[in-house]
Scaffold this motif. Structure first.
Motif, PDB file in Angstrom:
ATOM      1  N   SER A  99     -12.884  29.249  86.117  1.00  0.00           N
ATOM      2  CA  SER A  99     -12.135  30.479  85.907  1.00  0.00           C
ATOM      3  C   SER A  99     -10.635  30.212  85.946  1.00  0.00           C
ATOM      4  CB  SER A  99     -12.507  31.513  86.968  1.00  0.00           C
ATOM      5  OG  SER A  99     -11.726  32.685  86.829  1.00  0.00           O
ATOM      6  N   SER A 100     -10.215  29.423  86.930  1.00  0.00           N
ATOM      7  CA  SER A 100      -8.795  29.091  87.057  1.00  0.00           C
ATOM      8  C   SER A 100      -8.324  28.229  85.895  1.00  0.00           C
ATOM      9  CB  SER A 100      -8.557  28.359  88.382  1.00  0.00           C
ATOM     10  OG  SER A 100      -7.210  27.927  88.481  1.00  0.00           O
ATOM     11  N   TRP A 101      -9.113  27.236  85.507  1.00  0.00           N
ATOM     12  CA  TRP A 101      -8.720  26.340  84.422  1.00  0.00           C
ATOM     13  C   TRP A 101      -8.630  27.082  83.089  1.00  0.00           C
ATOM     14  CZ3 TRP A 101      -6.725  21.572  84.180  1.00  0.00           C
ATOM     15  CH2 TRP A 101      -6.728  20.810  85.348  1.00  0.00           C
ATOM     16  N   VAL A 102      -9.500  28.057  82.894  1.00  0.00           N
ATOM     17  CA  VAL A 102      -9.436  28.855  81.674  1.00  0.00           C
ATOM     18  C   VAL A 102      -8.124  29.635  81.615  1.00  0.00           C
ATOM     19  CG1 VAL A 102     -10.388  30.927  80.575  1.00  0.00           C
ATOM     20  CG2 VAL A 102     -11.899  29.051  81.223  1.00  0.00           C
ATOM     21  N   HIS A 103      -7.687  30.131  82.766  1.00  0.00           N
ATOM     22  CA  HIS A 103      -6.424  30.877  82.807  1.00  0.00           C
ATOM     23  C   HIS A 103      -5.237  29.942  82.546  1.00  0.00           C
ATOM     24  CE1 HIS A 103      -5.044  34.958  84.569  1.00  0.00           C
ATOM     25  NE2 HIS A 103      -4.306  34.602  83.522  1.00  0.00           N
ATOM     26  N   LEU A 104      -5.292  28.741  83.064  1.00  0.00           N
ATOM     27  CA  LEU A 104      -4.234  27.762  82.793  1.00  0.00           C
ATOM     28  C   LEU A 104      -4.170  27.468  81.296  1.00  0.00           C
ATOM     29  CD1 LEU A 104      -4.849  25.214  85.728  1.00  0.00           C
ATOM     30  CD2 LEU A 104      -3.256  27.141  85.664  1.00  0.00           C
ATOM     31  N   PHE A 105      -5.347  27.333  80.689  1.00  0.00           N
ATOM     32  CA  PHE A 105      -5.416  27.085  79.247  1.00  0.00           C
ATOM     33  C   PHE A 105      -4.817  28.252  78.466  1.00  0.00           C
ATOM     34  CE2 PHE A 105      -7.858  28.305  75.455  1.00  0.00           C
ATOM     35  CZ  PHE A 105      -7.503  27.272  74.597  1.00  0.00           C
ATOM     36  N   ALA A 106      -5.181  29.473  78.866  1.00  0.00           N
ATOM     37  CA  ALA A 106      -4.710  30.654  78.141  1.00  0.00           C
ATOM     38  C   ALA A 106      -3.190  30.732  78.133  1.00  0.00           C
ATOM     39  CB  ALA A 106      -5.308  31.918  78.770  1.00  0.00           C
ATOM     40  N   PHE A 107      -2.581  30.494  79.271  1.00  0.00           N
ATOM     41  CA  PHE A 107      -1.123  30.577  79.354  1.00  0.00           C
ATOM     42  C   PHE A 107      -0.455  29.479  78.526  1.00  0.00           C
ATOM     43  CE2 PHE A 107       0.343  33.586  82.757  1.00  0.00           C
ATOM     44  CZ  PHE A 107       1.516  33.946  82.127  1.00  0.00           C
ATOM     45  N   ASP A 108      -0.949  28.265  78.651  1.00  0.00           N
ATOM     46  CA  ASP A 108      -0.365  27.166  77.878  1.00  0.00           C
ATOM     47  C   ASP A 108      -0.542  27.386  76.379  1.00  0.00           C
ATOM     48  OD1 ASP A 108       0.861  25.635  79.732  1.00  0.00           O
ATOM     49  OD2 ASP A 108      -0.597  24.019  79.777  1.00  0.00           O
ATOM     50  N   CYS A 109      -1.698  27.893  75.990  1.00  0.00           N
ATOM     51  CA  CYS A 109      -1.976  28.144  74.583  1.00  0.00           C
ATOM     52  C   CYS A 109      -1.019  29.198  74.027  1.00  0.00           C
ATOM     53  CB  CYS A 109      -3.420  28.606  74.426  1.00  0.00           C
ATOM     54  SG  CYS A 109      -4.001  28.634  72.713  1.00  0.00           S
ATOM     55  N   LEU A 110      -0.796  30.254  74.788  1.00  0.00           N
ATOM     56  CA  LEU A 110       0.112  31.299  74.326  1.00  0.00           C
ATOM     57  C   LEU A 110       1.554  30.808  74.296  1.00  0.00           C
ATOM     58  CD1 LEU A 110      -1.454  34.395  76.081  1.00  0.00           C
ATOM     59  CD2 LEU A 110      -1.247  34.016  73.635  1.00  0.00           C
ATOM     60  N   GLY A 111       1.901  29.912  75.210  1.00  0.00           N
ATOM     61  CA  GLY A 111       3.233  29.324  75.174  1.00  0.00           C
ATOM     62  C   GLY A 111       3.458  28.552  73.889  1.00  0.00           C
ATOM     63  N   GLU A 112       2.443  27.791  73.470  1.00  0.00           N
ATOM     64  CA  GLU A 112       2.527  27.023  72.229  1.00  0.00           C
ATOM     65  C   GLU A 112       2.600  27.946  71.019  1.00  0.00           C
ATOM     66  OE1 GLU A 112       2.488  23.924  70.729  1.00  0.00           O
ATOM     67  OE2 GLU A 112       3.243  23.178  72.619  1.00  0.00           O
ATOM     68  N   LEU A 113       1.746  28.946  70.976  1.00  0.00           N
ATOM     69  CA  LEU A 113       1.695  29.842  69.831  1.00  0.00           C
ATOM     70  C   LEU A 113       2.986  30.635  69.661  1.00  0.00           C
ATOM     71  CD1 LEU A 113      -1.909  31.238  70.248  1.00  0.00           C
ATOM     72  CD2 LEU A 113      -1.091  29.968  68.276  1.00  0.00           C
TER      73      LEU A 113
END
Length: 373
Positions: A99-113
């Motif tokens: 759950s935590s790792w998915v949230h880390l991914f979501a934030f990093d992904c949105l930063g890139e986009l």
């Protein structure tokens, strides 16, 4: 406030040409910035301004525009799977808070986009500068204030006496990155450059403050929606081995290596799993409040006085047995594949979690940040 759960009510409230303006529920969703609320498509309540802003930025959220940013998502997915692989090899047996790792991914992904910059969450494996923690606090507080108008008054009184609190980390990041990009332009494809290009090609159509507001809501609301959705998919697939087996078999048909969206979009069972995850665990559990027109309205056969707050709770309509069948509490992706096409089309029309531009039954722009992810 009157909550409805029928397809007819959804069409009337969110798809009707008759204006149903937003309620005071949306006031707290406009974070204060430099002494005034920072408006965006989700928070703005003025119907005319909303229409103008929507027309201005709509082209940036089309499917074609968003697909141009797909390589950025690929990079984040690769880093995510690499870091999970690293953690598994380090620990035996491995114990991960997915759950935590998915949230880390979501934030990093949105930063890139949005700005071509990861926040470093995946690399470090942790929340940096308390951005996730701070955002979660703001979302909880916003939901509380939205449902309890008296608290909005109390907050204004406290701010008048003590001054506003510290600016939240996401707001600080959005305002900083926009101003940096304006001072030192780049040609990197991302949402921020798309906004800036629009501003320069049509002078006066989009202010710098509106760009900051758009970037802020993309990050602030987008990370939570993306994380909730991915968690739901992983959770329900993991709890249903027969679903996982069928999904793996379908994905294997694509062969080894990464698959582009154009190929994944052709997989019917994957599509069904995503739709069923969004149905059974919608990424929004509150009523999207609207105000009945001044002259009143007829909704579901009831005469509703003008000024009454009305709306639909996604979690309620997603469990309407007339739409989704008697087994609405069961995770069953096959419901999106079985039965007549008319019934499946009806289910899709009433799925209030995944909102597509052009859908006849909803105001898609409220969820424009979802299009980015």
């Amino acid at each position: 406030m009157v909550s409805f759960s029928s397809p007819e009510a959804l069409q009337t409230i969110h798809g009707s040409r008759q204006a149903y303006p937003k309620s005071d529920f949306y006031k707290p969703t406009s974070a204060r910035f430099e002494g005034a609320p920072l408006l965006n498509l989700f928070s703005v309540r003025d119907v005319n301004y909303h229409s103008t802003l929507k027309k201005t930025v709509a082209g940036l959220y089309t499917k074609a525009a968003v697909l141009g940013l797909e390589p950025k998502i690929d990079g984040c997915v690769e880093l995510f799977t690499q870091r999970i692989g690293d953690k598994i090899s380090e620990d035996s047996p491995a114990r991960l808070d997915i759950s935590s790792w998915v949230h880390l991914f979501a934030f990093d992904c949105l930063g890139e986009l949005n700005a071509s910059k990861k926040f470093g969450f995946l690399e470090s494996g942790q929340d940096i500068k308390g951005m996730i923690e701070g955002s979660d606090r703001i979302l909880i507080k916003t939901g509380l204030f939205a449902q309890s108008p008296i608290l909005q008054f109390v907050r204004r009184v406290m701010e008048a006496a003590k001054g506003p609190g510290q600016i939240n980390p996401v707001m600080r990041y959005a305002s900083t990155i926009v101003r940096e990009r304006l001072e030192k332009p780049t040609t990197t494809p991302d949402m921020l450059n798309n906004f800036i290009q629009l501003q320069r090609s049509q002078p006066g159509c989009l202010s710098t403050r509106e760009i900051i507001g758009a970037l802020y809501i993309n990050l602030m609301a987008g990370h939570d929606v993306l994380a909730v959705t991915i968690r739901a998919v992983l959770y329900y697939v993991a709890r249903n081995p027969e679903v996982e087996e069928k999904l793996r078999a379908e994905l294997m048909m694509l062969g080894p290596g990464k698959a582009p969206f154009a190929e994944l979009a052709k997989l019917p069972y994957l599509d069904a799993v995503i739709h069923e995850s969004l149905r059974i665990h919608g990424n929004l559990g509150l009523v999207n409040e609207r105000v009945a027109p001044r002259g009143g309205a007829i909704i579901d056969g009831y005469r509703i006085p003008g000024g009454t707050i009305v709306g639909i709770n996604p979690w309620v309509i997603h469990r309407n047995t007339a739409i989704y069948g008697e087994d609405v509490d069961t995770f069953r992706p096959d419901r999106w594949l079985d039965g007549p096409e008319e019934r499946i089309a009806e289910m899709r029309r009433n799925l209030f979690s995944v909102v597509r531009r052009g859908s006849p039954n909803v105001h898609w722009e409220e969820y424009c940040h979802d299009a980015v992810v």
